[in-house]
Design a protein around this motif. Sequence first.
Motif, PDB file in Angstrom:
ATOM      1  N   THR A  78       0.838  -1.206   0.000  1.00 36.23           N
ATOM      2  CA  THR A  78       0.000   0.000   0.000  1.00 36.23           C
ATOM      3  C   THR A  78       0.868   1.250   0.000  1.00 36.23           C
ATOM      4  O   THR A  78       0.621   2.188  -0.775  1.00 36.23           O
ATOM      5  CB  THR A  78      -0.938   0.004   1.231  1.00 36.23           C
ATOM      6  N   ILE A  79       1.879   1.265   0.836  1.00 37.92           N
ATOM      7  CA  ILE A  79       2.775   2.417   0.914  1.00 37.92           C
ATOM      8  C   ILE A  79       3.475   2.633  -0.423  1.00 37.92           C
ATOM      9  O   ILE A  79       3.525   3.746  -0.941  1.00 37.92           O
ATOM     10  CB  ILE A  79       3.795   2.234   2.057  1.00 37.92           C
ATOM     11  N   THR A  80       3.997   1.566  -0.993  1.00 35.87           N
ATOM     12  CA  THR A  80       4.700   1.665  -2.275  1.00 35.87           C
ATOM     13  C   THR A  80       3.773   2.162  -3.378  1.00 35.87           C
ATOM     14  O   THR A  80       4.132   3.059  -4.154  1.00 35.87           O
ATOM     15  CB  THR A  80       5.308   0.301  -2.663  1.00 35.87           C
ATOM     16  N   ALA A  81       2.565   1.595  -3.448  1.00 32.40           N
ATOM     17  CA  ALA A  81       1.603   2.008  -4.483  1.00 32.40           C
ATOM     18  C   ALA A  81       1.219   3.473  -4.305  1.00 32.40           C
ATOM     19  O   ALA A  81       1.155   4.229  -5.290  1.00 32.40           O
ATOM     20  CB  ALA A  81       0.363   1.120  -4.442  1.00 32.40           C
ATOM     21  N   PHE A  82       0.970   3.893  -3.071  1.00 30.22           N
ATOM     22  CA  PHE A  82       0.604   5.287  -2.806  1.00 30.22           C
ATOM     23  C   PHE A  82       1.744   6.223  -3.208  1.00 30.22           C
ATOM     24  O   PHE A  82       1.533   7.204  -3.926  1.00 30.22           O
ATOM     25  CB  PHE A  82       0.249   5.478  -1.323  1.00 30.22           C
ATOM     26  N   GLU A  83       2.949   5.931  -2.751  1.00 24.45           N
ATOM     27  CA  GLU A  83       4.083   6.812  -3.038  1.00 24.45           C
ATOM     28  C   GLU A  83       4.395   6.879  -4.531  1.00 24.45           C
ATOM     29  O   GLU A  83       4.714   7.954  -5.053  1.00 24.45           O
ATOM     30  CB  GLU A  83       5.304   6.380  -2.227  1.00 24.45           C
ATOM     31  N   ASN A  84       4.295   5.771  -5.228  1.00 23.79           N
ATOM     32  CA  ASN A  84       4.517   5.777  -6.682  1.00 23.79           C
ATOM     33  C   ASN A  84       3.462   6.617  -7.400  1.00 23.79           C
ATOM     34  O   ASN A  84       3.778   7.360  -8.334  1.00 23.79           O
ATOM     35  CB  ASN A  84       4.544   4.357  -7.236  1.00 23.79           C
ATOM     36  N   VAL A  86       1.656   9.112  -6.083  1.00 26.25           N
ATOM     37  CA  VAL A  86       1.859  10.523  -5.711  1.00 26.25           C
ATOM     38  C   VAL A  86       2.967  11.142  -6.573  1.00 26.25           C
ATOM     39  O   VAL A  86       2.860  12.289  -7.016  1.00 26.25           O
ATOM     40  CB  VAL A  86       2.196  10.643  -4.201  1.00 26.25           C
ATOM     41  N   ALA A  87       4.017  10.391  -6.814  1.00 26.21           N
ATOM     42  CA  ALA A  87       5.146  10.890  -7.606  1.00 26.21           C
ATOM     43  C   ALA A  87       4.747  11.235  -9.039  1.00 26.21           C
ATOM     44  O   ALA A  87       5.445  12.001  -9.709  1.00 26.21           O
ATOM     45  CB  ALA A  87       6.276   9.865  -7.610  1.00 26.21           C
ATOM     46  N   GLU A  88       3.615  10.723  -9.505  1.00 29.21           N
ATOM     47  CA  GLU A  88       3.157  10.963 -10.872  1.00 29.21           C
ATOM     48  C   GLU A  88       2.208  12.154 -11.004  1.00 29.21           C
ATOM     49  O   GLU A  88       1.818  12.506 -12.110  1.00 29.21           O
ATOM     50  CB  GLU A  88       2.463   9.707 -11.414  1.00 29.21           C
ATOM     51  N   VAL A  89       1.837  12.794  -9.899  1.00 32.00           N
ATOM     52  CA  VAL A  89       0.877  13.903  -9.945  1.00 32.00           C
ATOM     53  C   VAL A  89       1.646  15.221  -9.952  1.00 32.00           C
ATOM     54  O   VAL A  89       2.228  15.613  -8.944  1.00 32.00           O
ATOM     55  CB  VAL A  89      -0.096  13.855  -8.732  1.00 32.00           C
ATOM     56  N   PRO A  90       1.666  15.938 -11.082  1.00 34.84           N
ATOM     57  CA  PRO A  90       2.494  17.146 -11.195  1.00 34.84           C
ATOM     58  C   PRO A  90       2.103  18.282 -10.252  1.00 34.84           C
ATOM     59  O   PRO A  90       2.948  19.101  -9.903  1.00 34.84           O
ATOM     60  CB  PRO A  90       2.345  17.573 -12.655  1.00 34.84           C
ATOM     61  N   HIS A  91       0.861  18.336  -9.827  1.00 33.34           N
ATOM     62  CA  HIS A  91       0.430  19.423  -8.937  1.00 33.34           C
ATOM     63  C   HIS A  91       0.862  19.210  -7.489  1.00 33.34           C
ATOM     64  O   HIS A  91       0.736  20.113  -6.675  1.00 33.34           O
ATOM     65  CB  HIS A  91      -1.091  19.620  -9.013  1.00 33.34           C
ATOM     66  N   ILE A  92       1.379  18.025  -7.173  1.00 34.06           N
ATOM     67  CA  ILE A  92       1.926  17.767  -5.841  1.00 34.06           C
ATOM     68  C   ILE A  92       3.385  18.190  -5.863  1.00 34.06           C
ATOM     69  O   ILE A  92       4.219  17.561  -6.504  1.00 34.06           O
ATOM     70  CB  ILE A  92       1.781  16.288  -5.441  1.00 34.06           C
ATOM     71  N   LEU A  93       3.692  19.290  -5.165  1.00 30.53           N
ATOM     72  CA  LEU A  93       5.045  19.839  -5.173  1.00 30.53           C
ATOM     73  C   LEU A  93       5.924  19.256  -4.087  1.00 30.53           C
ATOM     74  O   LEU A  93       7.149  19.315  -4.175  1.00 30.53           O
ATOM     75  CB  LEU A  93       4.986  21.363  -5.000  1.00 30.53           C
ATOM     76  N   LEU A  94       5.303  18.735  -3.045  1.00 28.05           N
ATOM     77  CA  LEU A  94       6.036  18.174  -1.915  1.00 28.05           C
ATOM     78  C   LEU A  94       5.207  17.034  -1.362  1.00 28.05           C
ATOM     79  O   LEU A  94       3.989  17.163  -1.219  1.00 28.05           O
ATOM     80  CB  LEU A  94       6.241  19.247  -0.833  1.00 28.05           C
ATOM     81  N   ALA A  95       5.854  15.933  -1.068  1.00 29.22           N
ATOM     82  CA  ALA A  95       5.173  14.803  -0.428  1.00 29.22           C
ATOM     83  C   ALA A  95       6.109  14.260   0.636  1.00 29.22           C
ATOM     84  O   ALA A  95       7.245  13.898   0.339  1.00 29.22           O
ATOM     85  CB  ALA A  95       4.833  13.722  -1.452  1.00 29.22           C
ATOM     86  N   GLN A 120      -8.821  16.969  -6.375  1.00 26.33           N
ATOM     87  CA  GLN A 120      -9.114  16.122  -5.216  1.00 26.33           C
ATOM     88  C   GLN A 120     -10.127  15.036  -5.577  1.00 26.33           C
ATOM     89  O   GLN A 120      -9.939  13.866  -5.256  1.00 26.33           O
ATOM     90  CB  GLN A 120      -9.638  16.944  -4.045  1.00 26.33           C
ATOM     91  N   ASP A 121     -11.196  15.428  -6.249  1.00 27.89           N
ATOM     92  CA  ASP A 121     -12.252  14.473  -6.593  1.00 27.89           C
ATOM     93  C   ASP A 121     -11.784  13.412  -7.591  1.00 27.89           C
ATOM     94  O   ASP A 121     -12.150  12.238  -7.463  1.00 27.89           O
ATOM     95  CB  ASP A 121     -13.459  15.201  -7.175  1.00 27.89           C
ATOM     96  N   GLU A 122     -10.994  13.827  -8.590  1.00 28.96           N
ATOM     97  CA  GLU A 122     -10.637  12.912  -9.671  1.00 28.96           C
ATOM     98  C   GLU A 122      -9.308  12.192  -9.484  1.00 28.96           C
ATOM     99  O   GLU A 122      -9.107  11.119 -10.047  1.00 28.96           O
ATOM    100  CB  GLU A 122     -10.622  13.672 -10.998  1.00 28.96           C
ATOM    101  N   VAL A 123      -8.393  12.783  -8.709  1.00 32.97           N
ATOM    102  CA  VAL A 123      -7.055  12.201  -8.610  1.00 32.97           C
ATOM    103  C   VAL A 123      -6.688  11.837  -7.173  1.00 32.97           C
ATOM    104  O   VAL A 123      -6.412  10.680  -6.871  1.00 32.97           O
ATOM    105  CB  VAL A 123      -5.990  13.160  -9.198  1.00 32.97           C
ATOM    106  N   LEU A 124      -6.689  12.828  -6.291  1.00 33.07           N
ATOM    107  CA  LEU A 124      -6.187  12.596  -4.938  1.00 33.07           C
ATOM    108  C   LEU A 124      -6.999  11.556  -4.178  1.00 33.07           C
ATOM    109  O   LEU A 124      -6.436  10.680  -3.523  1.00 33.07           O
ATOM    110  CB  LEU A 124      -6.128  13.907  -4.149  1.00 33.07           C
ATOM    111  N   SER A 125      -8.311  11.647  -4.255  1.00 33.09           N
ATOM    112  CA  SER A 125      -9.154  10.707  -3.505  1.00 33.09           C
ATOM    113  C   SER A 125      -9.052   9.283  -4.033  1.00 33.09           C
ATOM    114  O   SER A 125      -9.405   8.335  -3.333  1.00 33.09           O
ATOM    115  CB  SER A 125     -10.606  11.171  -3.519  1.00 33.09           C
ATOM    116  N   SER A 126      -8.572   9.129  -5.264  1.00 31.68           N
ATOM    117  CA  SER A 126      -8.448   7.779  -5.820  1.00 31.68           C
ATOM    118  C   SER A 126      -7.015   7.247  -5.765  1.00 31.68           C
ATOM    119  O   SER A 126      -6.726   6.198  -6.351  1.00 31.68           O
ATOM    120  CB  SER A 126      -8.970   7.758  -7.260  1.00 31.68           C
TER     121      SER A 126
END
Length: 150
Positions: A78-84, A86-95, A120-126
């Motif tokens: 779960t951690i690996t899938a989440f972090e991978n 997150v790394a693909e979302v350009p609007h996330i500047l820091l994680a 948030q609705d289309e990307v972050l929540s999923s």
Amino acid sequence: MDATDRKILSELQLDGRLSLTELADRINLSLSPTHRRLRELESSGAIRGYRAVVAPEALGLTFETLVFVTLKQEDKPTITAFENAVAEVPHILLAQRLFGDPDYLLRVMTQSLEAYAQLQDEVLSSLPGVGRMNSTLVMKSIVDDRPLPA
């Protein structure tokens, strides 16, 4: 790393476009040793790279949000899938992964509240493993992208 190397790092954090001659002048060292030290700092990984610091407003990014994420479960897949993901979302500047609750802090920049809501609705929540998200709007940045103390 000695005091001269720290001076080099301090000067380059303030102005990464310094010429080698300007850098040598600022640290009171001749050109050849300055060049040698700079290459050593680069090859050791102390200097990770060089980049332009762009004003977010120039790109229309005026809405900043801090998002706290708690995962449903904290197993390795779960951690690996989440972090991978997150790394693909350009609007996330820091994680950042945190100790305790919440599990992660995300710094997100978008054009507007509406753009953030859609993200948030289309990307972050999923994102994989998300159990709960809590967003806080940034009112004002006091310290942003400060050079590291050398």
